[in-house]
Design an enzyme around this catalytic site. Structure first.
Site, mmCIF file in Angstrom:
data_model
loop_
_atom_site.group_PDB
_atom_site.id
_atom_site.type_symbol
_atom_site.label_atom_id
_atom_site.label_comp_id
_atom_site.label_asym_id
_atom_site.label_seq_id
_atom_site.Cartn_x
_atom_site.Cartn_y
_atom_site.Cartn_z
ATOM 1 N N PRO A 136 8.331 6.983 -7.777
ATOM 2 C CA PRO A 136 8.250 6.967 -6.304
ATOM 3 C C PRO A 136 7.238 5.914 -5.854
ATOM 4 C CG PRO A 136 7.114 8.893 -7.199
ATOM 5 C CD PRO A 136 7.791 8.221 -8.359
ATOM 6 N N THR A 187 5.744 4.069 -2.368
ATOM 7 C CA THR A 187 5.590 3.872 -0.930
ATOM 8 C C THR A 187 5.602 2.381 -0.616
ATOM 9 O OG1 THR A 187 4.387 5.934 -0.645
ATOM 10 C CG2 THR A 187 3.891 4.181 0.939
ATOM 11 N N ALA A 189 7.671 8.637 -1.475
ATOM 12 C CA ALA A 189 7.144 9.820 -0.817
ATOM 13 C C ALA A 189 7.516 9.794 0.663
ATOM 14 C CB ALA A 189 5.633 9.857 -0.983
ATOM 15 N N GLN A 205 11.176 12.181 -2.960
ATOM 16 C CA GLN A 205 9.868 12.819 -3.113
ATOM 17 C C GLN A 205 9.393 13.372 -1.769
ATOM 18 O OE1 GLN A 205 6.202 10.599 -3.920
ATOM 19 N NE2 GLN A 205 5.821 11.928 -5.672
ATOM 20 N N HIS A 244 5.718 16.433 -4.197
ATOM 21 C CA HIS A 244 4.538 15.605 -4.467
ATOM 22 C C HIS A 244 3.298 16.496 -4.527
ATOM 23 C CE1 HIS A 244 1.964 12.273 -4.820
ATOM 24 N NE2 HIS A 244 2.450 11.469 -3.892
ATOM 25 N N ASN A 285 -1.980 12.957 -6.726
ATOM 26 C CA ASN A 285 -2.646 11.833 -6.051
ATOM 27 C C ASN A 285 -3.503 12.182 -4.835
ATOM 28 O OD1 ASN A 285 -1.454 10.337 -8.011
ATOM 29 N ND2 ASN A 285 0.101 9.377 -6.722
ATOM 30 N N TYR A 310 -3.090 14.366 -2.335
ATOM 31 C CA TYR A 310 -2.467 14.748 -1.059
ATOM 32 C C TYR A 310 -2.525 16.268 -0.853
ATOM 33 C CZ TYR A 310 -1.265 9.867 -1.039
ATOM 34 O OH TYR A 310 -1.366 8.492 -1.051
ATOM 35 N N ARG A 367 5.653 16.697 -9.250
ATOM 36 C CA ARG A 367 4.760 15.658 -9.759
ATOM 37 C C ARG A 367 3.308 16.100 -9.641
ATOM 38 N NH1 ARG A 367 3.961 9.100 -8.781
ATOM 39 N NH2 ARG A 367 4.520 8.702 -10.935
ATOM 40 N N ASN A 409 -7.429 8.822 -4.065
ATOM 41 C CA ASN A 409 -7.757 9.392 -2.756
ATOM 42 C C ASN A 409 -8.873 10.424 -2.831
ATOM 43 O OD1 ASN A 409 -5.787 7.917 -1.198
ATOM 44 N ND2 ASN A 409 -4.230 9.136 -2.248
ATOM 45 N N GLY A 426 1.272 2.733 -16.215
ATOM 46 C CA GLY A 426 0.892 1.624 -17.090
ATOM 47 C C GLY A 426 1.770 1.445 -18.310
HETATM 48 C C1 LIG Z 1 2.905 0.310 -4.168
HETATM 49 C C2 LIG Z 1 2.771 1.683 -4.774
HETATM 50 C C3 LIG Z 1 3.215 2.781 -4.077
HETATM 51 C C4 LIG Z 1 3.146 4.063 -4.648
HETATM 52 N N1 LIG Z 1 3.662 5.132 -3.957
HETATM 53 C C5 LIG Z 1 3.717 6.344 -4.535
HETATM 54 C C6 LIG Z 1 4.392 7.421 -3.913
HETATM 55 O O1 LIG Z 1 4.996 7.294 -2.829
HETATM 56 N N2 LIG Z 1 4.379 8.627 -4.540
HETATM 57 C C7 LIG Z 1 3.750 8.813 -5.746
HETATM 58 O O2 LIG Z 1 3.763 9.919 -6.280
HETATM 59 N N3 LIG Z 1 3.139 7.789 -6.382
HETATM 60 C C8 LIG Z 1 3.136 6.563 -5.826
HETATM 61 N N4 LIG Z 1 2.573 5.507 -6.507
HETATM 62 C C9 LIG Z 1 2.183 5.693 -7.921
HETATM 63 C C10 LIG Z 1 3.357 5.283 -8.828
HETATM 64 O O3 LIG Z 1 4.451 6.175 -8.684
HETATM 65 C C11 LIG Z 1 2.960 5.244 -10.318
HETATM 66 O O4 LIG Z 1 2.574 6.529 -10.726
HETATM 67 C C12 LIG Z 1 1.840 4.262 -10.567
HETATM 68 O O5 LIG Z 1 2.119 3.006 -9.963
HETATM 69 C C13 LIG Z 1 1.625 4.024 -12.052
HETATM 70 O O6 LIG Z 1 2.807 3.519 -12.658
HETATM 71 P P1 LIG Z 1 2.937 1.948 -13.037
HETATM 72 O O7 LIG Z 1 1.762 1.623 -13.917
HETATM 73 O O8 LIG Z 1 4.254 1.848 -13.777
HETATM 74 O O9 LIG Z 1 2.909 1.178 -11.773
HETATM 75 C C14 LIG Z 1 2.579 4.238 -5.936
HETATM 76 C C15 LIG Z 1 2.097 3.112 -6.622
HETATM 77 C C16 LIG Z 1 2.197 1.846 -6.070
HETATM 78 C C17 LIG Z 1 1.739 0.658 -6.872
#
Ligand SMILES: Cc1cc2nc3c(=O)[nH]c(=O)nc-3n(C[C@H](O)[C@H](O)[C@H](O)COP(=O)(O)O)c2cc1C
Length: 375
Positions: free
Chosen positions: A25, A27, A60, A102, A181, A184, A186, A233, A241, A307
């Site tokens: 997910p 944003t 989300a 989400q 969700h 993170n 929230y 999640r 946050n 990651g």
């Molecule tokens: C631009 C951006 C927006 C994100 N929005 C959400 C979100 O809407 N909901 C959520 O649970 N996590 C969100 N995350 C976290 C990602 O889902 C993910 O857990 C995080 O980027 C780590 O994965 P990656 O290393 O593959 O990027 C966001 C991360 C980024 C970079």
């Protein structure tokens, strides 16, 4: 085949995934305004990222107007938003993909300028986010976080009802399932964690009480969807946050064990090493791995995010730590990520400056590999 485990099928609830490269997910703050409904640009973006038998977890989406905390995030509480989402879902289905939505309430990660009537955002307790972190007003100006208003006990049922109604709306939009969700920092996590939840009613105090909102929301959403189309999640050991539990193990062991018997589609972890990746490039050191810690007490499908590369995703699945891997940032810049991983094609780097807000730049203009070759 380069990554045989990552590209093996997986049963998730009633759905047979053809591979285990899930879109996390994300944003992107590009909904139509003021309706906050998905628009044709969003339809194109998700359509580009759909693959036959591949799972997308759509960004989300606040379940109620008070659940917003950043500009241009799409909602799932109005008729127009449902119609907008239906366009996204249809585009993903047309390519043979699956898509969950989400469901989100930001709680205190908001500002009064987002709230109907300009009132204070709500939370479990009147505990503000650290002054070291700044937020943004609805018109995009930097601002300090305010002290949220603690929800009255009697208002919590309304929050649960908002999730239930949003779950119904997501069904009406044609989604294949929903993800709650609970990560993170929230609202749901503000209830789970002891530094943000100072309540003395049945939603505060003991771990079971702090987990009550998550469990009530999950049960309400299950009533609408059936458990096998609902994911949750969580981000144990996360710091996003201004979140964080001093001793996360007892809390999250309780939560994972409580969710176990419900028969959910999946449990989804954000790995602590990349907690906060939405705000900055992070790589937290000396932190545990959520999938490694909790896999032994979760017998259902487990998705992990944070990651991962093709290599580390393959290794995690081959070792049995996770069943599927959700990719975030590299799915932004590689619309055909599954194909690229499968064939070992090089990845396009992402541009953080275009993550949030704007139009097609950094959103729908990242080329697929074949287009790159021809360029
Ligand atoms: C631009 C951006 C927006 C994100 N929005 C959400 C979100 O809407 N909901 C959520 O649970 N996590 C969100 N995350 C976290 C990602 O889902 C993910 O857990 C995080 O980027 C780590 O994965 P990656 O290393 O593959 O990027 C966001 C991360 C980024 C970079």
């Amino acid at each position: 085949m380069k990554f045989p485990s990552l590209f093996s099928p997986l049963q998730v609830g009633p759905y047979k995934l053809k591979h285990r490269v899930v879109m996390a997910p994300l944003t992107r703050m590009r909904a139509e305004r003021p309706s906050l409904a998905p628009r044709p640009l969003n339809v194109e973006y998700y359509g580009q990222r759909a693959t036959p038998g591949g799972l997308i977890i759509a960004e989300a989406s606040p379940v109620v107007a008070t659940g917003h905390g950043s500009p241009g995030t799409p909602g799932i509480y109005s008729e127009q938003q449902v119609t907008g989402w239906r366009g996204v879902v249809d585009a993903v289905h047309a390519r043979g993909g699956l898509i969950f939505l989400q469901l989100w309430h930001v709680g205190r990660v908001s500002h009064s300028s987002f709230q109907p009537g300009g009132v204070l955002p709500v939370s479990s307790s009147a505990v503000p986010i650290s002054a070291a972190l700044k937020t943004m007003t609805a018109d995009g100006k930097p601002a300090p976080y305010e002290t949220p208003r603690a929800l009255e006990t009697g208002e919590i049922a309304d929050v649960v009802d908002s999730f239930r109604q949003a779950a119904r709306n997501a069904r009406e939009a044609g989604f294949d399932g929903v993800e709650i969700h609970g990560a993170n920092g929230y609202l749901i996590e503000q209830f789970l964690q002891s530094h943000t939840n100072l309540r003395t009613d049945r939603y505060g105090g003991s771990i079971a009480n702090r987990a009550r909102l998550l469990m009530e929301v999950t049960e309400a959403v299950i009533e609408v969807w059936g458990a096998d189309r609902v994911g949750v999640r969580l981000s144990p050991y996360g710091v996003a946050n201004d979140s964080g539990e001093t001793d996360p193990m007892p809390l999250y062991s309780h939560v994972v064990k409580s969710l176990g018997p419900l028969g959910l589609a999946y449990l989804h972890f954000v790995e602590p090493r990349s907690s906060g990746a939405g705000r900055a490039e992070v790589n937290h050191q000396n932190v545990p791995s959520a999938m490694v810690l909790f896999r032994p007490i979760w017998s259902g499908v487990l998705i992990s995010a944070g990651g991962f590369t093709g290599e580390t995703a393959e290794a995690a699945i081959a070792a049995g730590h996770a069943d599927a891997i959700a990719f975030g940032r590299i799915f932004i810049s590689n619309p055909d990520l599954p194909l690229r991983l499968q064939h070992g094609y090089p990845l396009t780097p992402y541009n953080r400056a275009t993550f949030y807000g704007g139009e097609e730049m950094g959103y729908t203009d990242y080329p697929a590999y074949g287009e790159l070759e021809r360029a």
